[in-house]
Structures are given as C-alpha cells and as structure tokens.
Design a protein around this motif. Structure first.
Motif, short mmCIF file in Angstrom:
data_model
loop_
_atom_site.label_atom_id
_atom_site.label_comp_id
_atom_site.label_asym_id
_atom_site.label_seq_id
_atom_site.Cartn_x
_atom_site.Cartn_y
_atom_site.Cartn_z
N VAL A 95 0.87 -1.17 0.00
CA VAL A 95 0.00 0.00 0.00
C VAL A 95 0.91 1.22 0.00
O VAL A 95 1.86 1.30 0.79
N ARG A 96 0.64 2.15 -0.87
CA ARG A 96 1.46 3.36 -0.93
C ARG A 96 1.32 4.15 0.37
O ARG A 96 0.22 4.26 0.92
N PRO A 97 2.40 4.71 0.88
CA PRO A 97 2.32 5.46 2.14
C PRO A 97 1.42 6.68 2.06
O PRO A 97 0.89 7.13 3.09
N GLU A 98 1.19 7.20 0.88
CA GLU A 98 0.32 8.36 0.73
C GLU A 98 -1.11 8.06 1.20
O GLU A 98 -1.79 8.94 1.72
N ALA A 99 -1.56 6.82 1.02
CA ALA A 99 -2.92 6.46 1.44
C ALA A 99 -3.06 6.61 2.95
O ALA A 99 -4.02 7.23 3.44
N GLN A 100 -2.13 6.07 3.67
CA GLN A 100 -2.17 6.15 5.13
C GLN A 100 -1.98 7.59 5.60
O GLN A 100 -2.70 8.06 6.48
N ARG A 101 -1.04 8.30 5.02
CA ARG A 101 -0.80 9.70 5.40
C ARG A 101 -2.02 10.57 5.12
O ARG A 101 -2.36 11.44 5.92
N TYR A 102 -2.68 10.34 3.99
CA TYR A 102 -3.88 11.12 3.65
C TYR A 102 -4.94 10.94 4.73
O TYR A 102 -5.52 11.91 5.21
N LEU A 103 -5.22 9.70 5.09
CA LEU A 103 -6.26 9.44 6.09
C LEU A 103 -5.88 9.98 7.46
O LEU A 103 -6.73 10.50 8.19
N ASN A 104 -4.61 9.91 7.80
CA ASN A 104 -4.15 10.44 9.08
C ASN A 104 -4.39 11.95 9.14
O ASN A 104 -4.91 12.48 10.12
N ARG A 105 -4.02 12.64 8.09
CA ARG A 105 -4.20 14.09 8.04
C ARG A 105 -5.67 14.45 7.97
O ARG A 105 -6.12 15.42 8.57
N LEU A 106 -6.44 13.66 7.22
CA LEU A 106 -7.86 13.94 7.09
C LEU A 106 -8.57 13.83 8.43
O LEU A 106 -9.44 14.65 8.75
N SER A 107 -8.22 12.85 9.24
CA SER A 107 -8.89 12.73 10.54
C SER A 107 -8.60 13.96 11.40
O SER A 107 -9.48 14.44 12.12
N ASP A 108 -7.39 14.48 11.31
CA ASP A 108 -7.07 15.72 12.03
C ASP A 108 -7.92 16.88 11.51
O ASP A 108 -8.45 17.68 12.29
#
Length: 186
Positions: free
Chosen positions: A145-158
């Motif tokens: 899984v590309r790290p951008e997917a996880q980073r996007y969701l992490n930032r979105l929850s914030d």
C-alpha cells in the motif's frame, strides 16, 4: 469509467467474493475490501456532514474536494498497484487544516463529540476516518500500500476534528468539553 452498469445486480458476489478493479476476485471479507469499503463509508459520512444545516460554503467546498479525493483513494485501494492520491493532496489538507485551525483557541481539554448536529456528524466522520486508517495500516502489513494512502487518512482525521470544532462554534452550540473531575475518585 470503462463499463456502465445497466443492471445493478450481477450475482457474481453471491459466493462471498467481489471483483477488484484489476479484474481479479477476492473475498468480501479481505483486508483490501475492508479498507476501501471503509473509505466509501467515510465518504458517505462526509456527505451526511454536508447534508446538515449550518455548514458554511468554506467547509462545504473543502468537504466536496475531500469526497472526490476519497473516491480516488477508494479506487487506488481497489486496484492493486494504482496511484491516485498524491503528496500534493496531503499538503492541501494541511493547508486547509491550518486555515480552519488559525481562529480556534488552543486545546486545553479533551473535546467530546457533540456541539450540534453538523459537528456531531463530523466527529462521527472523524472516527470512521480513523477506522479506515487502521484498516489501511492492516492491509499494508500483508500487501503493498502506498504510504500516501495512510498519510492522507491520518491528516484527514485531524482536519475533520478541526472542522467539527469550527462547526460547533459557528452553530452556537459550542464545544462539549470532557469534565474529568466530574467522576468521583475511588
């Protein structure tokens, strides 16, 4: 969109499998399906926020953009090897987050979900986002899984947390602060 659906049911999933975007089939209970299914659920939860009264145009504009990006992220998760979410999307989330957060007072207490219907629904979307993030992390432990997917969701929850704070304040309901001293000790 390559094929248009003229018939919604296909019966191909009656055996508990589903088709991925690359044409392969997998179980409906697979980590990949759970991840993109929860991203879809998140997109629906954000739609509920936008359907609430009192969502100003600046928030609505940010959420519509996010809905499109979440659809892209769902596609990326549905098609192994696909890259849709980019670093610039995460950078944009950070810019939007900083702008909404600029006028909020610093956090001194925990905030409980509440503050009116729009804010409460946004808190619900935030928790769905966190679950989507956990499911993407779980998928990433067994498949690429590309790290951008996880980073996007992490930032979105914030960002959803900050938007919930803004919605609570703009609605006049205010934020609901956790009162840790209200429970008797012992």
């Amino acid at each position: 969109m390559g094929n248009r659906l003229s018939k919604i049911y296909t019966r191909t999933g009656d055996d508990g499998s589903t088709g991925l975007g690359d044409g392969s089939r997998t179980g409906k209970d697979s980590l990949r399906v759970a991840a993109y299914g929860t991203v879809d659920e998140l997109n629906s939860a954000i739609g509920m926020v936008m359907a609430s009264d009192g969502v100003d145009d600046d928030i609505r504009e940010a959420l519509v953009q996010i809905q499109h990006e979440l659809f892209d992220l769902g596609g990326e998760l549905c098609i192994p090897g696909m890259a849709m979410v980019q670093a610039r999307d995460i950078d944009r989330l950070e810019t939007v987050l900083d702008a909404f957060n600029a006028d909020l007072p610093a956090l001194k207490d925990f905030i409980l979900p509440g503050g009116g219907m729009a804010a409460s629904t946004c808190h619900l979307a935030r928790t769905v986002c966190r679950r989507a993030e956990r499911e993407v992390v779980a998928l990433g432990r067994v498949e690429e899984v590309r790290p951008e997917a996880q980073r996007y969701l992490n930032r979105l929850s914030d960002l959803l947390f900050v938007i919930a704070r803004v919605l609570a304040r703009r609605s006049g309901h205010g934020e609901v602060l956790w009162q840790h001293e209200r429970r008797p000790r012992g």
